[in-house]
Every structure is written in structure tokens, then in C-alpha cells.
Design a protein around this motif. Structure first.
Motif, mmCIF file in Angstrom:
data_model
loop_
_atom_site.group_PDB
_atom_site.id
_atom_site.type_symbol
_atom_site.label_atom_id
_atom_site.label_comp_id
_atom_site.label_asym_id
_atom_site.label_seq_id
_atom_site.Cartn_x
_atom_site.Cartn_y
_atom_site.Cartn_z
ATOM 1 N N ARG A 23 -12.671 -5.804 1.796
ATOM 2 C CA ARG A 23 -12.296 -6.846 0.848
ATOM 3 C C ARG A 23 -13.372 -7.907 0.659
ATOM 4 N NH1 ARG A 23 -5.945 -8.073 0.844
ATOM 5 N NH2 ARG A 23 -5.285 -5.911 0.834
ATOM 6 N N ASN A 34 -20.273 -9.233 20.441
ATOM 7 C CA ASN A 34 -19.146 -9.673 19.627
ATOM 8 C C ASN A 34 -19.554 -9.791 18.169
ATOM 9 O OD1 ASN A 34 -16.329 -10.595 20.438
ATOM 10 N ND2 ASN A 34 -17.518 -11.099 22.255
ATOM 11 N N ARG A 87 0.850 -1.186 0.000
ATOM 12 C CA ARG A 87 0.000 0.000 0.000
ATOM 13 C C ARG A 87 0.884 1.234 0.000
ATOM 14 N NH1 ARG A 87 -2.521 -3.119 4.164
ATOM 15 N NH2 ARG A 87 -4.533 -3.897 3.495
ATOM 16 N N GLU A 127 -8.375 -1.963 2.611
ATOM 17 C CA GLU A 127 -8.387 -2.365 4.016
ATOM 18 C C GLU A 127 -9.105 -3.707 4.147
ATOM 19 O OE1 GLU A 127 -7.488 -1.309 7.300
ATOM 20 O OE2 GLU A 127 -5.956 -0.479 5.980
ATOM 21 N N PRO A 128 -8.786 -4.489 5.164
ATOM 22 C CA PRO A 128 -9.429 -5.800 5.321
ATOM 23 C C PRO A 128 -10.954 -5.718 5.266
ATOM 24 C CG PRO A 128 -7.677 -5.560 6.922
ATOM 25 C CD PRO A 128 -7.766 -4.265 6.177
ATOM 26 N N LYS A 129 -11.520 -4.686 5.885
ATOM 27 C CA LYS A 129 -12.977 -4.613 5.974
ATOM 28 C C LYS A 129 -13.623 -4.389 4.608
ATOM 29 C CE LYS A 129 -13.010 0.302 7.186
ATOM 30 N NZ LYS A 129 -13.649 1.105 6.154
ATOM 31 N N ARG A 146 -11.437 3.288 18.300
ATOM 32 C CA ARG A 146 -12.519 2.541 18.940
ATOM 33 C C ARG A 146 -12.005 1.219 19.473
ATOM 34 N NH1 ARG A 146 -18.143 3.969 15.952
ATOM 35 N NH2 ARG A 146 -19.107 3.126 17.796
ATOM 36 N N VAL A 203 -20.553 -0.637 14.090
ATOM 37 C CA VAL A 203 -19.538 0.377 13.784
ATOM 38 C C VAL A 203 -19.697 0.844 12.338
ATOM 39 C CG1 VAL A 203 -17.079 0.734 13.416
ATOM 40 C CG2 VAL A 203 -17.865 -0.312 15.524
ATOM 41 N N PHE A 243 -20.685 -6.032 16.812
ATOM 42 C CA PHE A 243 -19.855 -4.829 16.959
ATOM 43 C C PHE A 243 -19.424 -4.239 15.617
ATOM 44 C CE2 PHE A 243 -15.935 -2.623 18.650
ATOM 45 C CZ PHE A 243 -16.657 -1.665 19.324
ATOM 46 N N GLY A 244 -18.877 -5.108 14.760
ATOM 47 C CA GLY A 244 -18.403 -4.623 13.467
ATOM 48 C C GLY A 244 -19.521 -4.020 12.638
ATOM 49 N N ARG A 258 -20.974 -11.041 8.675
ATOM 50 C CA ARG A 258 -20.473 -10.034 7.732
ATOM 51 C C ARG A 258 -20.999 -10.265 6.322
ATOM 52 N NH1 ARG A 258 -16.644 -6.834 8.574
ATOM 53 N NH2 ARG A 258 -15.532 -7.176 6.625
ATOM 54 N N ARG A 292 -9.575 -5.389 12.835
ATOM 55 C CA ARG A 292 -9.339 -4.784 11.509
ATOM 56 C C ARG A 292 -10.248 -5.401 10.465
ATOM 57 N NH1 ARG A 292 -3.404 -4.257 9.240
ATOM 58 N NH2 ARG A 292 -4.429 -3.253 7.465
ATOM 59 N N VAL A 293 -10.418 -6.731 10.541
ATOM 60 C CA VAL A 293 -11.320 -7.395 9.593
ATOM 61 C C VAL A 293 -12.740 -6.893 9.804
ATOM 62 C CG1 VAL A 293 -12.310 -9.611 8.938
ATOM 63 C CG2 VAL A 293 -9.866 -9.423 9.349
ATOM 64 N N ASP A 294 -13.101 -6.676 11.074
ATOM 65 C CA ASP A 294 -14.434 -6.154 11.386
ATOM 66 C C ASP A 294 -14.585 -4.687 10.995
ATOM 67 O OD1 ASP A 294 -15.800 -8.293 12.258
ATOM 68 O OD2 ASP A 294 -15.655 -7.868 14.392
ATOM 69 N N GLY A 295 -13.504 -4.051 10.634
ATOM 70 C CA GLY A 295 -13.565 -2.652 10.226
ATOM 71 C C GLY A 295 -13.737 -1.680 11.375
ATOM 72 N N ILE A 296 -13.209 -2.026 12.546
ATOM 73 C CA ILE A 296 -13.336 -1.127 13.692
ATOM 74 C C ILE A 296 -12.149 -0.178 13.699
ATOM 75 C CG2 ILE A 296 -13.449 -1.033 16.204
ATOM 76 C CD1 ILE A 296 -14.566 -4.017 15.871
ATOM 77 N N PRO A 297 -12.405 1.141 13.705
ATOM 78 C CA PRO A 297 -11.300 2.103 13.672
ATOM 79 C C PRO A 297 -10.391 1.939 14.886
ATOM 80 C CG PRO A 297 -13.425 3.200 13.470
ATOM 81 C CD PRO A 297 -13.709 1.780 13.765
ATOM 82 N N ILE A 325 -14.296 -10.098 3.051
ATOM 83 C CA ILE A 325 -13.820 -11.327 3.685
ATOM 84 C C ILE A 325 -14.278 -11.379 5.137
ATOM 85 C CG2 ILE A 325 -11.751 -11.666 2.285
ATOM 86 C CD1 ILE A 325 -10.454 -10.359 5.052
ATOM 87 N N MET A 352 -12.981 -13.568 8.788
ATOM 88 C CA MET A 352 -11.815 -14.361 9.183
ATOM 89 C C MET A 352 -12.031 -14.986 10.556
ATOM 90 S SD MET A 352 -7.900 -13.220 8.743
ATOM 91 C CE MET A 352 -6.516 -14.283 9.081
ATOM 92 N N ARG A 393 -19.020 -14.606 13.920
ATOM 93 C CA ARG A 393 -18.624 -13.222 13.663
ATOM 94 C C ARG A 393 -18.229 -13.026 12.204
ATOM 95 N NH1 ARG A 393 -14.059 -10.968 17.470
ATOM 96 N NH2 ARG A 393 -12.871 -12.459 16.251
ATOM 97 N N ALA A 430 -6.094 -11.471 3.534
ATOM 98 C CA ALA A 430 -6.996 -10.698 4.391
ATOM 99 C C ALA A 430 -6.660 -9.217 4.385
ATOM 100 C CB ALA A 430 -6.924 -11.233 5.820
#
Lengths: 314, 360, 312
Positions: B76, B96, A29, B72-74, C218, B103, B99-100, B151, C210-215, B78, B80, B147, B51
Motif C-alpha cells: 500500500r 529491525n 477482501r 496487503e499492507p506491504k 518467516r 525479505v 528485515f522487511g 520503507r 505485516r506492514v513490513d511484508g514479512i510472510p 505505507i 506504520m 523502520r 493500513a
């Protein structure tokens, strides 16, 4: 099958299918060298460092100035006339209210207190930790728990009875009283340190030595001690800085003749008669802080490990 | 079939250490791909690259037809699942899972709907109000899968998800993951060092060593036609017998014994190889006693050690002066020190060039 | 055969006697080795504490005496304005010191955790004051805060006439001066503790977030911070214990002044015991210090050790 990794066959076809705008992404990146966040981050850290470094700078600069220059009133300015006079005076002839021998007697008193205190407190704690891990007896854990909780009792609570005890032992007002007190109050944290360290060693080692017929002291000196160099170093760092920096025990137990350096320093600065000589004060302050600072800069990571180890309970 | 994940010319260096080098891999839509290899072979690193948790040194990654190399992973598409579950310990199972999504600003009804679906699928409805600390290992891993599930993504990544579980739970959850894959039909990339997991779950297995994919094929081919000595030795338990010998014409000579290999299926490009080779015979392909009579290669050997495994028995003997294992039914009467008649069929064996370790 | 029972009891007796003997002779070297610890616990931590509590109810003046006066020392203590000021100062200083040390320590640790360059240089700089004694700390800051020749005088001489930094000389501000010096000495230590706590958190938690996209912020606030409860409790206990003992810094920086506006309990105890020759009063004050520590420690011990039993 000459290169097993080359398996994909239609890479080119897939690449064309991609969104054209995005297909330029390749490799790491892109990271711009300066981002706003990074600038803010480093700015905060630098400002914090200025706060931490400022007193050190002021101490050093002031100690090399002459008094007229100090009265000019600029603590930032480096010395115009660079002089070591203040240092000489702080070491050898500054007045502590009673005598005018500078800090040197205090320095030697501190050394005389430091060496036996560190040796005694560390060895006692090492044996404690070893006994607590490998030779538990009825009640040993209870004593240890009380010891740990005892470390939270303010010194002021136990200090007067200790004065009576040391007086009865006929050592009050001598460095031996101070050494005893350092051993007592250093015991909780150091014992904890050694206990946790010995507990982390494989117990089979101890069992094998017992099967071989070794006893308490033989196992301690020939098996455990040679393996505990890292924790001994941590304990030494902890104790050297702690004992050198002590003020309360020195002022209560040592007696006027044996005041350690910290007490002498405070007397030079805070109870001197006449107009204060700030350059001498700062030179004296640096001199007093020098031993722990040197230990700190030499030991580096070990110091951090020491305080972290000292902080983690249980 | 559509390609779901495509890795092109991927390289990754940590300083001067080359972890992955010019790696290419295409994973089909809905495929269950297992990355298998010993620890340190780069399989987890590769998964982390897919990822987006690690930056590549070179190359591209495409997921669902989009170049996501810098994403960013979010972003993509995916989900995990990690070995240590990585559940947020202070939050209930429900939080749990949500949360994602919260957000990301998702509407509450949609969040609830997704959680309900995931909880139903994984049978974790009764656990939703509990904290991770009060769950068993198996339950925690279900929540971790949940979790990823909520997604609603195209690709699932599993990083040794069963390694922290005991043997029985591992077997149960393995079947459950397979069932989940049948039901969802998503692309799944699964990292493990356990060959049983790999063989049972995978549509295709990529066996890795030293940052390079050694063989990428279905479990059947990996087992029966390993491309090199490493793959042959890594797959199978007990491991394959390796017999050093020399191939001349259509006969392998090993310590004075001739093994005719004219029915062996030679790789096209090495059809007339001659020289030092390693002959690989799986212990389970060795016949014992009367059954040996029907085998093209037969020999007699003394039985040194017996290892009864319950369902079957492993015997240790020697062939052509080298250690030789066989596996037979536990009902076969065996005795240590006894002379045994053994046989195998070279057509089911594998042969490798002793120099390059490649299959011939 | 008829003689067997008596010999059997005899054997049992000797076995019992051996067991008793065993209890005392077992582990003899270990018990000898533990003598200093046992003595310290019994004589100092238990004995001296009880002695102090007991004599705080006596009218001891220059020397300890057994004249029992009930709560008279405590009545006098709480009617002495110097003690009340000391307690108020300690509460004020303690609250601010705790909040600032922990929040600054955590913030710096988070900043240090951002894969920065020169991390060890930054850490060395932030931690070095912790190696210095409170006496040194107090004296340096006393000089910096000197109203005429220190920072205030310097900036005024440079032309910033309105600049004021005379907290050390003002009764209403002197506690802030104490706070600045105290934070300078102690925040680096808490930062190191917190950084160790941050680094001990499972890497996969960060990956999952990070995979969950949490900044990142936070993640720190809602996931990592709650996971660091143990480190925070340790830091609170250590900083708290230090606050109760606060003595050297005050002696060096302000010596309680101006007036009595920066007095603290530990100094009250020392002064009454060793300077004013009123031992009973000093002991009563030190007993109150003990009580305050117990108020801090007992809930912590309950949470830490009592709560653990409940979880399992």
C-alpha cells in the motif's frame, strides 16, 4: 453540517482518476471458502485428531464385544453382538492375581485416598501461599525456592526414606501414608499456584484488613479464601486428576489391601493368569480413566488454565 | 493539491457492532492529519483499515491514486509506527530496520544506504548494533519510526506513538516528529487521544466519536469554532464553561441574567434560531478585575476555589447559578471567598442548540 | 541526673531483650502455618535426599545398614547390563520424545493459531489423553499394538498381508512403541502451552510484520519463535522432568520387555528397592537419577536466574 462525516467533495472526480482495472475493489477482501492452504491445514488437524481419538474408539468398541468376536481380529469393527458383560466383569469379578473382585475395591480405595489427599494438600498449599505472600518471615523465600527446586527431584530419590518415615509413624501400608505422600509431593506446584494468585490480589486489601485489626487466620478465612474460588477450582482439578492417575505412590505406600484403581487395573491386565480377556481389560481401562475424563470434559477451559498455570514458573 | 489518501464510504462491523459507518475522508498530499478522540471512538480502527490490517465491511480506500482496498499492507505504500513500538526483540536495531527490506529481496547496498539515511535523520547511529531490550523508551520509538522511514513510502501512519512515554520525552519526540514532517513532507496520519499532540502537530484534526468524524478542520478552527458540544468540551484544558440559557432574538437569558449576543457570528443556516441553548465560554477568554471592565458582559461573583498551576491560575466561581471557571495570570492576586469582577466577550463564545448539540 | 546513665542502660538492655523476644514471637501464626512447608523442605526434600545419597555408599540389602562400601554400589551399577540398557533407553527415548513433543506441539499450536473453526473441539480432542494416567495410556496402546489381534492383525485380515506393526514385541523397535504412546499422551499439553505462548505475543508485532511484508511462516520462525524462548524453556523442563521419571508407562505397556530391551532407570530403582531386596543398589541408581536431573536443571536455573541479573 447536518452530517459531519460527509466532508469529501470531489469523490467522483478522484474515482475516475484511478486505474480502471483496480477501481472495482470495494468492501472486504474476497476470501474463497476453500484455498489449498486451508485444505492442507484442516487435513493435518483432522489426521492429528484421528491419532488422538483412535485409542478411545478402540477401547470403547473392544469393551462391548465378546471374546470370540475379538479373536476374529478386527479392532476397527463395531461390536456385532453388543454386550455389557465385560464391563460387569471388570467392575465386580475380574481377577487381579490375588483376588477376583474386579476393580470395585480399587475404585473405592482410590476414592478414599483421593478425598482426604485433595483436601489436605490443597488447604496446606493455600495457607503456604498466603503466608508466603502476606506474612513473609525470615527465610520464607528460601524455603519456597527449595520447595520449587525440590519438585524436580525424582520421586525415586526420596521414596525409600519416606517408606522408613511412614513406617516409624506407623502408617505405612495404609491410605494415610499415601495421603501424606500426596500432600508432600503436591505441595510445590500447589503452593506456587496459590502464591502467584494471592500475589496478584491488591495488597491494599490485606493492609486494610490489618488496619482494621484482623489477624492471620481471620484475614485468611474472611478475606482471602472467599476471593480465591477460581484458583481453588484449578487446584482441585490439578490434584484430582494427578492423584487419581498416580501409580507409584499407591503401589509403594498403600499396601495390598488398599491398592488404588490404577494399580488394580495394571494387575488385572498384566498379571492375570489364563488367556487374556481383552474386552474386560478395555472395560477396566475405561473405568479407570473415567474419573479424570469426566473432570476434563466438565471443567473444559479451567483444565487448560490449570495446566497452563501449573506450567508457568515464578 | 493532490489527494494522497482517500477514504470512501467506509463501514466496518464486528459482528453486529458497527464500529465505523459510511465514513468519508480525503487527506491531501503532504498533509499532517491527526485523528483525535476518546478511547473507543474508532480512530485506531480507522488507521488499521487504512493500513490494511483490518478488512472493511464496505467502502474503498485509495492511496496515492490507487485503489488499495484489497491490497496487503506491504503493497500500500505505507509505513506504520505502533504504540508498543513492536520492535522484533531478538534482532539488533539494524536488523529491525532491514528485515522487511531484505525479505523483499532488496540489494544490500540499497538497504545500507536507506538505513544510514534513516539513522542519520533520527540520530540513532550509535544504537544500530544494540538490541531493543537495551534501549530506552524514546530510543525504541525512534527505531520504530526508522523502520517506517526505510520503507521509503508516501504515507506514514502513527498509532498513538507517544502514549507509552513519560511527559518530558513525549514533548521532545513530538517536536522531532514535527521536524521530520517538515523535512520529509510526506503525508502523515497520526492517531492520538492527547489534544496537545493533536493541536501542535496537525495541519488538520479529525475529531471522532462513536465511529463518526465530528469535525475536520485546522486546529485554530477546532479550538475557536467547535461544531458541537462534544468537540467544544473535548478540546481545551480546563474545559469550556457551559451555561444553559434561552436564546430569544439577540439576547441569551440565563437565570435572570441577560447576555447580549448581537456581535456573535451565527452560522448562516441557524441565523434566526430561538429556544434553549448552551453558551460556551473558554476559561482563558474570561477577564478578571480591571481587565473585565472592557468586556461587553460583566458580572460579579464569589471566588470559591483557586487552583494555582504555576504559569497561570484557575479560579472556580459561578455565573447564572452555574459553575464557571476562569483562567488568569498567576500574578493576579486572588483569595478564596473574595468577590471578583469578571467579564467576557460573547463574540468569542460558542453557542449550541441544547436539543441537537450543534453549533448555532 | 547522676542516676540517669544506669537507668538508661537498663532500658537499652530491656530493649535488646525485647528485640530478641520479638524475633521469635513475631509472625507466630505465620510460622505455625508454614510448619508443614518447612517440615517438607527440611525432612523430605533435603533430609531424604541426603539420606539416599549417604546410604548409596553402604552395602544395604534387605534393610538399610551402615556398612560403608565406598563406590562399590556404583561400580556394580555400571557393570550391570540392565542398568546400562536402561540409561541408553532413557537417553534414546528422552532425545526423541523431547524433539518430537516440542516440534509437534509447536506445529500444532501454529496450526491452531490460524483462526480456525472448531478450535475448542480440536483442542479438547488433542488434550484429553493428558487427563489419562500412564497406566491407562500404556494398556490401550498395548492392546492396539497386540501383534495378532491389534492393528497389525486387523490390517492383515483385511488383506494387507505385508503390514507390520509388531514393535512392542521386537527388542530393537520397542522404544518407538513407547514413544508413540508417550507422544499420544503428552503432545496435547505442549500444544496448549505453546498456543498460550503464541497468543501472549503482542498483536502489534504481527501488525508490524505485516506492514513490513514479512510472510507468515518467516514471522513465526524468525520473530515469534525467538520471542517464545521462555515457553520453550518451560516446556523442555517439564517434558524433561517427566522423561526422567518415566516409569508407569513402561510398567503398563511393556513391563521392560521384551527381555530387558525397554527397561528404564526409574524401574530399575523400584525393582531393586522393593522386589529384589537390594536397597543399596536401588539407592545408588536413584542417586544417579538425581545427578542427571541436576545436570538438566542447573544450566536452566543458571540461564533463567543467573542470566537475568546480567541483563539488568
Amino acid at each position: 453540517m447536518s452530517n459531519p462525516a460527509t466532508i469529501s467533495t470531489n469523490v467522483a472526480v478522484d474515482a475516475v482518476k484511478d486505474d480502471l482495472q483496480l477501481s472495482t475493489e470495494r468492501g472486504p477482501r474476497p476470501k474463497p471458502f476453500f484455498t489449498t492452504n486451508r485444505i492442507i491445514l484442516y487435513s493435518i488437524l483432522v489426521v492429528a485428531c484421528l491419532y488422538y481419538l483412535f485409542p478411545l474408539y478402540v477401547m470403547i468398541v473392544t469393551s462391548f464385544k465378546t471374546m470370540p468376536e475379538i479373536r476374529f481380529g478386527n479392532i476397527f469393527a463395531p461390536p456385532v453382538e453388543f454386550t455389557g458383560e465385560a464391563w460387569a466383569k471388570a467392575w465386580a469379578s475380574a481377577c487381579t492375581g490375588l483376588t477376583c473382585q474386579g476393580l470395585s475395591p480399587g475404585f473405592w480405595n482410590s476414592v478414599k485416598i483421593l478425598i482426604p489427599s485433595v483436601i489436605v494438600s490443597t488447604s496446606v498449599a493455600a495457607v503456604n501461599g498466603y503466608a508466603l505472600v502476606n506474612w513473609r518471615f525470615k527465610g520464607s523465600e528460601i524455603f519456597f525456592s527449595i520447595l520449587i527446586f525440590g519438585s524436580f527431584i525424582p520421586y525415586q530419590v526420596m521414596i525409600y526414606p519416606l517408606v522408613i518415615i511412614t513406617r516409624e509413624l506407623n502408617i505405612f501400608g495404609s491410605i494415610w501414608a499415601v495421603i501424606l505422600v500426596h500432600m508432600v509431593f503436591g505441595m510445590p506446584i500447589l503452593t506456587l499456584l496459590f502464591r502467584n494468585y494471592f500475589a496478584s490480589l491488591p495488597v491494599e486489601l490485606f493492609k486494610a484488613a490489618r488496619v482494621d485489626g484482623a489477624g492471620f487466620w481471620r484475614i485468611f478465612f474472611e478475606i482471602m479464601l472467599p476471593m480465591s474460588l477460581p484458583i481453588i477450582v484449578v487446584a482441585l482439578i490439578l490434584q484430582v486428576t494427578g492423584i487419581w492417575n498416580d501409580f507409584l505412590f499407591g503401589v509403594v505406600f498403600a499396601g495390598t489391601q488398599n491398592y488404588p484403581m490404577t494399580v488394580q487395573l495394571n494387575n488385572i491386565v498384566n498379571s492375570a493368569q489364563g488367556s487374556p480377556e481383552y474386552n474386560v481389560n478395555m472395560a477396566a481401562t475405561i473405568l479407570t480413566g473415567l474419573v479424570p475424563l469426566v473432570i476434563y470434559f466438565i471443567s473444559g477451559r479451567l483444565f487448560v488454565r490449570g495446566i497452563a498455570a501449573g506450567a508457568v514458573k515464578g | 493539491m493532490q489527494t494522497s489518501v482517500s477514504i470512501r464510504d467506509l463501514s466496518l462491523n464486528f459482528g453486529h457492532v458497527k464500529v465505523l459507518e459510511h465514513l468519508n475522508l480525503d487527506i491531501k498530499d503532504g498533509e499532517f492529519l491527526v485523528l483525535l478522540g476518546p478511547s473507543g471512538c474508532g480512530k485506531s480502527t480507522l488507521l488499521n483499515c487504512i493500513a490494511g490490517l483490518l478488512d472493511l465491511s464496505d467502502g474503498e480506500i485509495h492511496i496515492s491514486g490507487k485503489n488499495v482496498t484489497w491490497k496487503e499492507p506491504k503493497d500500500r505504500g505505507i509505513g506504520m509506527v505502533f504504540q508498543s513500538y513492536a520492535l522484533y526483540p531478538q534482532m539488533s536495531v539494524e536488523r529491525n530496520l532491514s528485515f522487511g527490506l531484505r525479505v523483499a529481496g532488496m540489494k544490500k547496498e540499497e538497504v545500507d544506504k536507506r538505513i544510514a539515511r534513516a539513522a542519520e535523520m533520527l540520530q540513532i547511529e550509535p544504537l544500530l548494533k544494540r538490541k531493543p531490550a537495551n534501549l530506552s523508551g524514546g530510543q525504541r520509538q525512534r527505531v520504530a519510526i526508522g523502520r517506517a522511514l526505510v520503507r521509503d513510502v508516501d504515507v506514514f501512519l502513527f498509532d498513538e506513538p507517544l502514549s507509552n512515554l513519560d511527559a518530558k520525552l513525549r514533548a521532545d519526540l513530538r517536536v522531532e516528529i514535527k521536524r521530520l514532517h517538515h523535512r520529509l513532507k510526506n503525508t502523515m496520519i497520526y492517531v492520538t487521544h492527547d489534544q496537545v499532540e493533536a493541536m501542535t502537530l496537525a495541519d488538520r484534526i479529525a475529531i471522532m466519536k462513536g465511529g463518526v468524524i465530528q469535525q475536520l478542520d485546522n486546529p485554530h478552527a477546532i479550538y475557536n469554532k467547535p461544531v458541537n458540544l462534544f468537540v467544544a468540551g473535548f478540546i481545551g484544558s480546563p474545559s469550556m464553561n457551559f451555561i444553559d440559557g434561552t436564546l430569544a432574538g439577540r439576547v441569551v437569558k440565563a437565570d435572570g441574567i441577560d447576555v447580549p449576543v448581537d456581535r456573535y457570528d451565527f452560522a448562516p443556516e441557524t441565523g434566526n434560531f430561538s429556544g434553549d441553548i448552551v453558551l460556551g465560554i473558554r476559561p482563558e477568554h474570561v477577564m478578571v478585575g480591571e481587565a473585565a471592565a472592557s468586556q461587553p458582559v460583566q458580572f460579579e461573583s464569589e471566588l470559591e476555589i483557586i487552583e494555582p498551576m504555576g504559569s497561570d491560575t484557575i479560579g472556580w466561581t459561578s455565573f447564572a447559578g452555574q459553575t464557571f471557571k476562569f483562567r488568569c495570570d498567576s500574578e493576579v492576586p486572588l483569595e478564596e471567598g473574595q468577590k471578583l469582577r469578571l467579564g467576557f466577550d460573547p463574540a468569542r463564545a460558542s453557542m449550541f442548540d441544547a436539543q441537537s448539540s450543534e453549533r448555532i | 541526673m547522676t542516676q540517669a546513665p544506669p537507668s538508661d542502660t537498663a532500658r537499652r538492655k530491656s530493649g535488646f531483650a525485647r528485640a530478641i523476644e520479638h524475633m521469635f514471637t513475631r509472625n507466630i501464626p505465620a510460622k505455625i502455618a508454614a510448619t508443614p512447608m518447612v517440615t517438607t523442605v527440611l525432612v523430605v526434600f533435603i533430609g531424604c535426599t541426603i539420606w539416599t545419597i549417604w546410604y548409596s555408599f553402604t552395602g544395604s540389602r534387605l534393610l538399610p545398614s551402615n556398612e560403608f562400601v565406598g563406590l562399590a554400589q556404583y561400580e556394580r551399577l555400571f557393570s550391570t547390563s540392565r542398568w546400562n540398557v536402561s540409561v541408553r533407553n532413557l537417553l534414546f527415548y528422552g532425545a526423541f520424545s523431547l524433539v518430537f513433543t516440542l516440534s509437534i506441539g509447536f506445529l500444532l499450536a501454529v496450526l491452531m493459531d490460524q483462526k480456525i473453526r472448531f478450535e475448542s473441539a480440536f483442542r479438547t480432542i488433542m488434550l484429553y489423553p493428558f487427563a489419562l494416567s500412564f497406566i491407562v495410556t500404556g494398556l490401550v496402546w498395548q492392546w492396539i499394538m497386540n501383534p495378532t489381534l491389534g492393528l497389525q492383525g486387523t490390517l492383515r485380515n483385511m488383506g494387507w498381508e505385508s503390514f507390520t506393526f509388531d514393535w512392542i514385541a521386537r527388542g530393537d523397535m520397542v522404544l518407538y512403541a513407547l514413544l508413540i504412546a508417550g507422544l499420544w499422551q503428552g503432545t496435547g499439553f505442549v500444544m496448549v502451552l505453546m498456543l498460550a505462548g503464541l497468543r501472549s505475543i503482542d498483536d502489534e508485532i504481527w501488525k508490524a510484520a505485516r506492514v513490513d511484508g514479512i510472510p507468515a511462516w518467516r514471522t513465526y520462525l524468525f520473530i515469534v519463535l525467538p520471542m517464545m524462548r521462555g515457553v520453550f524453556v518451560t516446556a523442555v523442563v517439564l517434558v524433561g522432568a517427566g522423561i526422567v521419571r518415566l516409569y508407569d508407562l513402561v510398567v503398563a505397556l511393556t513391563n521392560g520387555g521384551p527381555g530387558i530391551s525397554s527397561e528404564v532407570p526409574a524401574k530399575y530403582v523400584y525393582d531393586y528397592m522393593f522386589t529384589a531386596g537390594n536397597i543399596g543398589q536401588g539407592l545408588a541408581a536413584s542417586t544417579m537419577m538425581l545427578v542427571s536431573v541436576i545436570i538438566i536443571i542447573v544450566p536452566w536455573a543458571y540461564l533463567e536466574f543467573g542470566g537475568r541479573g546480567k541483563n539488568q
